[in-house]
Design a protein around this motif. Sequence first.
Motif, PDB file in Angstrom:
ATOM      1  N   UNK A  23      38.522  -7.626  45.889  1.00 55.56           N
ATOM      2  CA  UNK A  23      37.737  -7.569  44.657  1.00 55.56           C
ATOM      3  C   UNK A  23      36.929  -6.268  44.616  1.00 55.56           C
ATOM      4  N   UNK A  24      36.251  -5.962  45.728  1.00 55.09           N
ATOM      5  CA  UNK A  24      35.446  -4.743  45.792  1.00 55.09           C
ATOM      6  C   UNK A  24      36.282  -3.493  45.605  1.00 55.09           C
ATOM      7  N   UNK A  25      37.448  -3.439  46.283  1.00 52.71           N
ATOM      8  CA  UNK A  25      38.323  -2.267  46.151  1.00 52.71           C
ATOM      9  C   UNK A  25      38.814  -2.115  44.709  1.00 52.71           C
ATOM     10  N   UNK A  26      39.082  -3.247  44.063  1.00 50.75           N
ATOM     11  CA  UNK A  26      39.586  -3.204  42.692  1.00 50.75           C
ATOM     12  C   UNK A  26      38.534  -2.694  41.719  1.00 50.75           C
ATOM     13  N   UNK A  27      37.341  -3.271  41.792  1.00 50.66           N
ATOM     14  CA  UNK A  27      36.290  -2.927  40.828  1.00 50.66           C
ATOM     15  C   UNK A  27      35.752  -1.519  41.030  1.00 50.66           C
ATOM     16  N   UNK A  28      35.528  -1.136  42.273  1.00 52.03           N
ATOM     17  CA  UNK A  28      34.831   0.124  42.523  1.00 52.03           C
ATOM     18  C   UNK A  28      35.712   1.184  43.175  1.00 52.03           C
ATOM     19  N   UNK A  29      37.008   0.880  43.294  1.00 54.08           N
ATOM     20  CA  UNK A  29      37.963   1.847  43.808  1.00 54.08           C
ATOM     21  C   UNK A  29      39.008   2.141  42.759  1.00 54.08           C
ATOM     22  N   UNK A  30      39.949   1.223  42.601  1.00 54.64           N
ATOM     23  CA  UNK A  30      41.043   1.406  41.649  1.00 54.64           C
ATOM     24  C   UNK A  30      40.550   1.549  40.212  1.00 54.64           C
ATOM     25  N   UNK A  31      39.488   0.820  39.862  1.00 55.70           N
ATOM     26  CA  UNK A  31      39.008   0.821  38.478  1.00 55.70           C
ATOM     27  C   UNK A  31      37.586   1.380  38.377  1.00 55.70           C
ATOM     28  N   UNK A  32      37.263   2.369  39.186  1.00 50.38           N
ATOM     29  CA  UNK A  32      35.879   2.853  39.208  1.00 50.38           C
ATOM     30  C   UNK A  32      35.454   3.491  37.880  1.00 50.38           C
ATOM     31  N   UNK A  33      36.393   4.156  37.160  1.00 45.09           N
ATOM     32  CA  UNK A  33      36.013   4.730  35.866  1.00 45.09           C
ATOM     33  C   UNK A  33      35.680   3.632  34.867  1.00 45.09           C
ATOM     34  N   UNK A  34      36.487   2.564  34.848  1.00 50.48           N
ATOM     35  CA  UNK A  34      36.189   1.436  33.967  1.00 50.48           C
ATOM     36  C   UNK A  34      34.892   0.755  34.382  1.00 50.48           C
ATOM     37  N   UNK A  35      34.629   0.718  35.694  1.00 55.76           N
ATOM     38  CA  UNK A  35      33.374   0.134  36.175  1.00 55.76           C
ATOM     39  C   UNK A  35      32.186   0.943  35.677  1.00 55.76           C
ATOM     40  N   UNK A  36      32.314   2.275  35.680  1.00 53.20           N
ATOM     41  CA  UNK A  36      31.236   3.131  35.170  1.00 53.20           C
ATOM     42  C   UNK A  36      30.992   2.867  33.690  1.00 53.20           C
ATOM     43  N   UNK A  37      32.064   2.744  32.917  1.00 54.94           N
ATOM     44  CA  UNK A  37      31.921   2.471  31.487  1.00 54.94           C
ATOM     45  C   UNK A  37      31.242   1.117  31.272  1.00 54.94           C
TER      46      UNK A  37
END
Length: 496
Positions: free
Chosen positions: A280-294
């Motif tokens: 979950x952590x790798x997905x949210x803040x790794x693979x999808x970090x740009x979407x997480x920032x938005x």
Amino acid sequence: MADSSSAAIAEPPPERMALAADGRVIETDVPARLDGLLWSGFHTRVVTALGVTWILDGLEVTLAGALAGALKNSPSLQFSNLDVGLASSAYLAGAVLGALGFGWLTDRIGRKKLFFITLSLYLLATAATAMSWSVGSYALFRFLTGAGIGGEYTAINSTIQELVPARYRGWTDLVINGSFWIGAAIGAVGAIVLLDPAVIDPDYGWRLAYLTGAILGLIVFAMRLWIPESPRWLMIHGRPEQAAAIVADVERNARHAPDRPRVLPTIKLRMRTHTPLLEVGRTLFGSYRQRALVGLTLMTAQAFFYNAIFFTYALILTDFFGIPANHVGWYILPFAAGNFLGPLVLGRLFDTLGRRTMIGFTYGASAILLAVSGYLFSIGVLSAQSQTIAWMVIFFFASPAASAAYLTVSETFPLEVRALAIAIFYAIGTGIGGVAGPALFGMLIDTGSRDSVFAGYLFGSVLMMAAAVIGWRYGVGAERRSLEQVARPLAATEDN
């Protein structure tokens, strides 16, 4: 199947649901079948039974503010201003922790189980609040009420996103989130009536107000009994036959969209029991970090903007415009009207003009209008009535902007982490914007300086404008696209 207007449909071809030799991989057209439907009575019942959560939240938040005076005058409780503030903080803390804890469980054990658990917690805690005998008991029950509402956000947003066809997803999500303000209006009017000494003893009136919320929740509980589990969640968690049966049942009572393809696209999924937190952590803040920032930017900006103004509007009216405290409730009605009409009127544009365009427009318009009205407030040209009209216009745009933050987070991350993503960004955004906003504006209002309050408004405008730019530049064009196209499930196999 070729007739797109047919109300009935046969079970999917066996090969669509066939398991691979290892018994763990499934090829399914369930997402495409859900998105290929026109709006039906099923969808109306789903959004009614689940979306009423936001009405309950609006009711709770408004009651908490409107009942503050009654709690201070209660012979049994005798709240101080500090006690009122601590109780509000307890509700907020419960909402944040409830969202995180129940968000994790929603992704792990399913949407349906959780929206019954969270509603049950809300029901019991709200009823218990009405029976409070001390400051401590009241704060505890408010904390538990907040936990139930916070958990509802994650379970309900996930379920609605996964059941509503892609062509309607934006408008539906925005209107449901905007219905918070229907609850706010009900709470404002209810408080005015129940706290009128000519109607009922105020020490009983505030208790009856909370019991009313519990009764409404009990009705909602009955409405949810027939709602199915999310087929999208079921097909990943090893129950493909049940997922297919649910979709077939929905299709029997819904028409196919005219543009539905004859051959539906499929997706291959490797079924799993749960998603580890490390993934979950790798997905949210790794693979999808740009979407997480938005998502984080949108959530934080709207939380500050909303909470700073909504939790202090009463102080502005009483301290700067001389409105009696017992008349403040009437001013929330036009304020609530603007907040609900915004998503209702502009919501469809999020599905036609697109997410990025409308997020940039609504956040940007809110920022500019707040700066202009703040300047007019600072030079003293606004009356209480014109200030309320200004807020009504501002939040006509700010309400769909705020709802779009929840929409963005709930549709731009994979299914396996969707509920927890909503919880995390809600918690961070609320923790930063929701706590800091009211505290900062309370301090600025205490100075008695209009210029100081204007400076606070300008800060909120800057945050919203920054969110407008980031949302427009880096957001995802998710309109009318399947959730699986917007964010590929983690369980999807490489040969899709």
